[in-house]
Every structure is written in structure tokens, then in C-alpha cells.
Motif scaffolding. Structure first.
Motif, PDB file in Angstrom:
ATOM      1  N   ASN A  64     -13.669  -3.177  -1.924  1.00  0.00           N
ATOM      2  CA  ASN A  64     -12.696  -2.537  -1.034  1.00  0.00           C
ATOM      3  C   ASN A  64     -12.441  -3.495   0.137  1.00  0.00           C
ATOM      4  OD1 ASN A  64     -11.555  -1.116   1.094  1.00  0.00           O
ATOM      5  ND2 ASN A  64     -12.646   0.791   0.598  1.00  0.00           N
ATOM      6  N   LYS A  65     -11.209  -3.940   0.294  1.00  0.00           N
ATOM      7  CA  LYS A  65     -10.900  -4.978   1.285  1.00  0.00           C
ATOM      8  C   LYS A  65     -11.301  -4.551   2.700  1.00  0.00           C
ATOM      9  CE  LYS A  65      -7.372  -7.757  -1.060  1.00  0.00           C
ATOM     10  NZ  LYS A  65      -8.099  -7.556  -2.320  1.00  0.00           N
ATOM     11  N   ALA A  66     -11.332  -3.229   2.909  1.00  0.00           N
ATOM     12  CA  ALA A  66     -11.753  -2.736   4.238  1.00  0.00           C
ATOM     13  C   ALA A  66     -13.234  -3.027   4.476  1.00  0.00           C
ATOM     14  CB  ALA A  66     -11.492  -1.240   4.331  1.00  0.00           C
ATOM     15  N   LYS A  67     -13.931  -3.432   3.391  1.00  0.00           N
ATOM     16  CA  LYS A  67     -15.380  -3.680   3.529  1.00  0.00           C
ATOM     17  C   LYS A  67     -15.701  -5.172   3.407  1.00  0.00           C
ATOM     18  CE  LYS A  67     -16.156   1.013   2.284  1.00  0.00           C
ATOM     19  NZ  LYS A  67     -16.576   2.006   1.290  1.00  0.00           N
ATOM     20  N   SER A  68     -14.679  -5.998   3.578  1.00  0.00           N
ATOM     21  CA  SER A  68     -14.891  -7.453   3.475  1.00  0.00           C
ATOM     22  C   SER A  68     -15.944  -7.930   4.467  1.00  0.00           C
ATOM     23  CB  SER A  68     -13.575  -8.196   3.742  1.00  0.00           C
ATOM     24  OG  SER A  68     -12.622  -7.843   2.775  1.00  0.00           O
ATOM     25  N   ASN A  69     -15.872  -7.352   5.693  1.00  0.00           N
ATOM     26  CA  ASN A  69     -16.840  -7.812   6.696  1.00  0.00           C
ATOM     27  C   ASN A  69     -18.260  -7.429   6.273  1.00  0.00           C
ATOM     28  OD1 ASN A  69     -18.408  -6.910   9.532  1.00  0.00           O
ATOM     29  ND2 ASN A  69     -17.442  -8.943   9.495  1.00  0.00           N
ATOM     30  N   GLY A  70     -18.390  -6.274   5.590  1.00  0.00           N
ATOM     31  CA  GLY A  70     -19.704  -5.875   5.074  1.00  0.00           C
ATOM     32  C   GLY A  70     -20.228  -6.878   4.068  1.00  0.00           C
ATOM     33  N   LEU A  71     -19.336  -7.355   3.195  1.00  0.00           N
ATOM     34  CA  LEU A  71     -19.769  -8.360   2.206  1.00  0.00           C
ATOM     35  C   LEU A  71     -20.180  -9.643   2.918  1.00  0.00           C
ATOM     36  CD1 LEU A  71     -20.073  -8.985  -0.823  1.00  0.00           C
ATOM     37  CD2 LEU A  71     -17.770  -9.964  -0.752  1.00  0.00           C
ATOM     38  N   PHE A  72     -19.418 -10.011   3.970  1.00  0.00           N
ATOM     39  CA  PHE A  72     -19.782 -11.200   4.757  1.00  0.00           C
ATOM     40  C   PHE A  72     -21.204 -11.040   5.311  1.00  0.00           C
ATOM     41  CE2 PHE A  72     -19.854 -14.559   7.735  1.00  0.00           C
ATOM     42  CZ  PHE A  72     -20.297 -14.049   8.953  1.00  0.00           C
ATOM     43  N   ARG A  73     -21.516  -9.845   5.847  1.00  0.00           N
ATOM     44  CA  ARG A  73     -22.836  -9.634   6.469  1.00  0.00           C
ATOM     45  C   ARG A  73     -23.945  -9.569   5.434  1.00  0.00           C
ATOM     46  NH1 ARG A  73     -20.591  -4.606   9.556  1.00  0.00           N
ATOM     47  NH2 ARG A  73     -22.761  -4.079  10.001  1.00  0.00           N
ATOM     48  N   LEU A  74     -23.602  -9.027   4.263  1.00  0.00           N
ATOM     49  CA  LEU A  74     -24.600  -9.007   3.171  1.00  0.00           C
ATOM     50  C   LEU A  74     -24.916 -10.434   2.738  1.00  0.00           C
ATOM     51  CD1 LEU A  74     -26.156  -7.361   0.885  1.00  0.00           C
ATOM     52  CD2 LEU A  74     -24.147  -7.831  -0.521  1.00  0.00           C
ATOM     53  N   ILE A  75     -23.873 -11.232   2.506  1.00  0.00           N
ATOM     54  CA  ILE A  75     -24.114 -12.606   2.047  1.00  0.00           C
ATOM     55  C   ILE A  75     -24.785 -13.436   3.137  1.00  0.00           C
ATOM     56  CG2 ILE A  75     -22.980 -14.732   1.285  1.00  0.00           C
ATOM     57  CD1 ILE A  75     -21.036 -13.093  -0.265  1.00  0.00           C
ATOM     58  N   ARG A  76     -24.463 -13.110   4.418  1.00  0.00           N
ATOM     59  CA  ARG A  76     -25.082 -13.847   5.527  1.00  0.00           C
ATOM     60  C   ARG A  76     -26.603 -13.734   5.491  1.00  0.00           C
ATOM     61  NH1 ARG A  76     -23.134 -12.392  11.547  1.00  0.00           N
ATOM     62  NH2 ARG A  76     -23.895 -10.348  10.847  1.00  0.00           N
ATOM     63  N   ILE A  77     -27.112 -12.525   5.268  1.00  0.00           N
ATOM     64  CA  ILE A  77     -28.589 -12.374   5.235  1.00  0.00           C
ATOM     65  C   ILE A  77     -29.148 -13.018   3.974  1.00  0.00           C
ATOM     66  CG2 ILE A  77     -28.600 -10.082   4.139  1.00  0.00           C
ATOM     67  CD1 ILE A  77     -31.163 -11.346   6.741  1.00  0.00           C
ATOM     68  N   LEU A  78     -28.393 -13.033   2.902  1.00  0.00           N
ATOM     69  CA  LEU A  78     -28.871 -13.644   1.647  1.00  0.00           C
ATOM     70  C   LEU A  78     -28.798 -15.168   1.693  1.00  0.00           C
ATOM     71  CD1 LEU A  78     -27.350 -11.050  -0.801  1.00  0.00           C
ATOM     72  CD2 LEU A  78     -29.802 -11.498  -0.495  1.00  0.00           C
ATOM     73  N   VAL A  79     -27.953 -15.707   2.531  1.00  0.00           N
ATOM     74  CA  VAL A  79     -27.982 -17.160   2.773  1.00  0.00           C
ATOM     75  C   VAL A  79     -29.223 -17.472   3.602  1.00  0.00           C
ATOM     76  CG1 VAL A  79     -26.864 -19.064   4.034  1.00  0.00           C
ATOM     77  CG2 VAL A  79     -25.500 -17.561   2.555  1.00  0.00           C
ATOM     78  N   HIS A  80     -29.501 -16.606   4.569  1.00  0.00           N
ATOM     79  CA  HIS A  80     -30.686 -16.812   5.423  1.00  0.00           C
ATOM     80  C   HIS A  80     -31.972 -16.770   4.590  1.00  0.00           C
ATOM     81  CE1 HIS A  80     -33.035 -16.856   9.103  1.00  0.00           C
ATOM     82  NE2 HIS A  80     -33.795 -15.928   8.560  1.00  0.00           N
ATOM     83  N   SER A  81     -31.989 -15.887   3.579  1.00  0.00           N
ATOM     84  CA  SER A  81     -33.206 -15.788   2.741  1.00  0.00           C
ATOM     85  C   SER A  81     -33.145 -16.735   1.542  1.00  0.00           C
ATOM     86  CB  SER A  81     -33.396 -14.343   2.253  1.00  0.00           C
ATOM     87  OG  SER A  81     -32.259 -13.913   1.522  1.00  0.00           O
TER      88      SER A  81
END
Ligand SMILES: C[S@@+](CC[C@H](N)C(=O)[O-])C[C@H]1O[C@@H](n2cnc3c(N)ncnc32)[C@H](O)[C@@H]1O
Ligand SMILES: O=c1cc(-c2ccc(O)cc2)oc2c(O)c(O)ccc12
Length: 361
Positions: A64-81
Motif C-alpha cells: 500500500n503506497k500509503a505505507k511506503s514510509n513503513g517499508l523504509f523503516r522496516l528495511i532501515r532496521i534490517l540494514v542495521h542488523s
């Protein structure tokens, strides 16, 4: 209001709280990993064949494009880990560099059609059914049950697997991912362990993934996979591989060698000694000079280990505490049960987080 004992400054107080928060929210790393697998992020990046921008991932995953920022934040923590990596790519549309995400060696193993995929493992082990046992750990410390899993479900994990086919399937599929990967490594890095053997029984070998790989790699070797009847029921063997149902505490099919991967750490010292004595009986009639028991399990407390390896072993040990009556063992603890079982010597081959321990009568 005074600072707590041992806390001398505001910064120390804030650092102490930050550590408590870090340990409180660590489980979100696991939940984020599970979400990424369920969304198919590793599969999408693998299919693309190149690093993918956030907008490309949103489109590929039908987010859902309205949740793009959520995907960004999910991937951000997974890049960190270190599950994914972040790189810069040139965007022709924007005429500027843009962040893009690519796989790491870890997330390559999360691609579902990767032959050595382990994707099913975290999804199973983070299932509420498994995680719920951990909510009963404090209760377990003061009750008489054998494990927190038992405190929660009133059965041990193997009894539960016998009555709930969905659960049995889920845990066996998860185990298979490790068995397939370890089998691939064993036949390449541990040839010396299996060379010269004509028969081997994989005790509590599950659905036989390890035995299949080892039997295929060593032409002169025939393998029997021995596990509980409900686990081996309906499994097809071959000319070099057969399945036998039974109870390893009763008797074990005879062979030149007994293979025990992820078994002894499930059980108490007394239970391990009972299993190893049955294993010793199983190899007693072999006239193969190399007759032995081959154990694939962790050795904790090893020196010169990377911090993550130590943490993973200790986390695994607490998983054993939550689910079964076993534990991860130090070399001293291992040698104690070997000698108590009538074995006289052993040889260790490191295998990542685990070791292959050849134990001789
Ligand atoms: C953690 S799994 C390991 C499976 C396999 N060795 C592997 O590494 O993938 C433990 C196995 O022990 C089997 N098991 C438990 N109790 C057993 C018993 N009394 N006799 C034979 N197998 C048993 C379970 O069915 C399960 O397959
Ligand atoms: O990784 C596992 C998971 C289990 C497990 C988890 C939840 C259940 O209800 C049953 C089993 O058991 C394991 C195990 O026994 C082992 O020797 C290694 C790994 C795991």
C-alpha cells in the motif's frame, strides 16, 4: 531523588536506561526479519537481480503506497542488523543518486527458491506457538514441569508434534532447512568423518535430509534414518537410504556409525548417557575399525569466539531451556558424558557455530 547505586552521572543513568530499552526491544529484530520474509523482500531483490529502490520494492511487493514510509523503516532496521545492505545508485528519473537495497549472504539464504534456503526456519521459530513458551519461563522456574513449553502446553515438544500434524510439519520443515545446509557442508568439509564407513544410522534424523546428502556423497555408505514413528511415517527411502521408526531410548539399529545432529543438546546429562549407551550398543557388533558415534552440536565457552557467535550460542541455550530439557554444553560437560557412557576418546572438527565430535568406544 538520588541516582541508583553505581550510577554516578546523568549520562550513566541515560546509558543504563538505553541498554534496558535495547534488550527490551531486541525481539523486534526477529519480528522484522519474519515480516521481510513473509513480504518476500529477499525474493523480490533476488528476482530483480540488482539493488532495488524503495519505490521499486513498494511496486514489486504490492505494498500500500500509503505505507511506503513503513517499508523504509522496516528495511532501515534490517540494514542495521545486516540482513540487507544499502547502496547508492544513479536515478535517471531524478538525475541524482538514490538509496537502493541489496542482499547480504544472510538474506540470500532467505530467498525461498534458493536450494539452501533457511527462510522456513525463522518464520517457524518466531511463530506465536513457539514464542508463547517463553512467556512461561518465570513460572517454570518455580513449578515442577520439565520445560516452559510443558508449563504452557502440558506436553513436551515431541509429544505435541505427535498429536498436531500442522505443528509437526512446521517444525520438521524448519529443521530440514538446517539439515540440508549442514549436509552440504558436511560432505565438503568433513569427508574424513564419513570415509570408510559402510553403514550409518542417523538417530533422530528427522525427515532424513542429512542422511540423504551423506549417502549420496559416499557411494559405499548405506544410511538408515531412525526417528519416532510419526516422523518417518510415509517417508520414501532408496537403495542407499531407509527409514525406521522407533524410540532411541529403547534400541537403535546397528551400524558402523551413529550420527546425532541436534539431539543430545535436547536432553539432560542422564538422558544423554542413556542415549549414548544405546549408541554404543548399536556400533558394538560392527567390525569396522572406524566404528564411532558422530555428534553435530554446539560447544559453548570456546575461547577466541566472535561476540555474535557467543551470543547466538547462549540464545540457543536459552531456547533449549524454554523448549526441551537439554542445554548447550562446554567441552568439559561433553567429555563428562562421553566417559560416563563408556567412550574413551573423541575428536573435534569445528563447523561454524557447531562442531562435529567423533566419539570412539
Ligand atoms: C531437533 S530435531 C533434530 C532432527 C535432525 N537430527 C536434524 O538435525 O535436523 C530432534 C529430533 O529428535 C526426534 N526424537 C525425539 N525423541 C526421540 C526418540 N525417543 N527416539 C527417536 N527420535 C526422537 C524428534 O522426532 C526430532 O526429529
Ligand atoms: O530450532 C529448534 C526448534 C525446536 C523446537 C521449537 C519448538 C518446538 O515446539 C519444538 C522444537 O527444537 C529444536 C531442537 O530440538 C534442536 O535440537 C535444535 C533446534 C531446535
Amino acid at each position: 531523588m538520588a541516582f541508583p547505586n553505581g550510577v554516578e552521572s546523568a549520562q550513566e543513568l541515560l546509558n543504563a536506561q538505553a541498554h534496558v530499552w535495547n534488550q527490551t526491544f531486541n525481539y523486534i529484530n526477529s519480528m522484522s526479519l519474519k515480516c521481510a520474509i513473509q513480504l518476500g523482500i529477499p525474493d523480490a531483490i533476488h528476482k530483480q537481480g540488482n539493488p532495488m529502490t524503495l519505490s521499486q520494492l513498494v511496486d514489486a511487493l504490492s505494498i500500500n503506497k500509503a505505507k511506503s514510509n513503513g517499508l523504509f523503516r522496516l528495511i532501515r532496521i534490517l540494514v542495521h542488523s545486516k540482513i540487507f545492505d544499502k547502496v547508492k545508485i544513479w536515478s535517471e528519473d531524478k538525475q541524482e543518486e538514490e538509496d537502493a537495497y541489496c542482499l547480504t549472504r544472510a538474506s540470500r539464504l532467505l530467498v525461498r527458491d534458493e536450494p539452501l534456503s533457511v527462510a522456513a526456519y525463522p518464520v517457524a521459530l518466531i511463530d506465536p506457538f513457539f514464542v508463547d513458551a517463553f512467556h512461561h519461563m518465570s513460572e517454570w522456574f518455580v513449578d515442577d514441569h520439565p520445560s516452559p513449553f510443558y508449563s504452557k502446553y502440558g506436553k513436551d515438544v515431541w509429544e505435541y508434534a505427535e498429536i498436531d500434524q500442522n505443528y509437526n510439519q512446521m517444525i520438521n520443515k524448519a529443521m530440514e532447512t538446517d539439515a540440508r545446509l549442514v549436509s552440504r557442508i558436511l560432505v565438503q568439509e568433513c569427508k574424513h568423518v564419513f570415509e570408510g564407513l559402510e553403514t550409518m544410522v542417523d538417530v533422530a534424523g528427522g525427515t532424513g535430509m542429512v542422511a540423504r546428502g551423506v549417502a549420496a556423497a559416499f557411494p559405499g555408505l548405506k544410511c538408515v534414518v531412525f526417528d519416532l514413528p510419526h516422523v518417518v511415517a510415509g517417508l520414501e527411502g532408496s537403495e542407499k537410504l531407509s527409514f525406521v521408526g522407533g524410540d532411541m531410548f529403547d534400541s537403535i539399529p546397528h551400524a558402523d556409525a551413529v550420527f546425532l545432529k541436534w539431539i543430545l543438546h535436547d536432553w539432560t546429562d542422564e538422558e544423554c548417557i542413556a542415549i549414548l549407551k544405546k549408541c554404543k550398543e548399536a556400533i558394538a557388533s560392527s567390525n569396522n575399525n572406524g566404528r564411532k558415534v558422530i555428534i553435530a552440536d554446539m560447544i559453548v565457552g570456546e575461547d577466541r569466539e566472535e561476540d555474535e557467535a557467543t551470543e547466538t550460542k547462549l540464545l540457543f541455550d536459552v531456547q533449549m531451556l524454554a523448549l526441551v530439557t537439554g542445554k548447550e554444553r562446554s567441552m568439559k560437560e561433553w567429555s563428562n558424558i562421553f566417559y560416563a557412557s563408556g567412550f574413551t576418546k573423541y575428536n573435534i572438527t569445528p563447523l561454524g557455530l557447531r562442531s562435529v565430535i567423533e566419539v570412539y568406544p
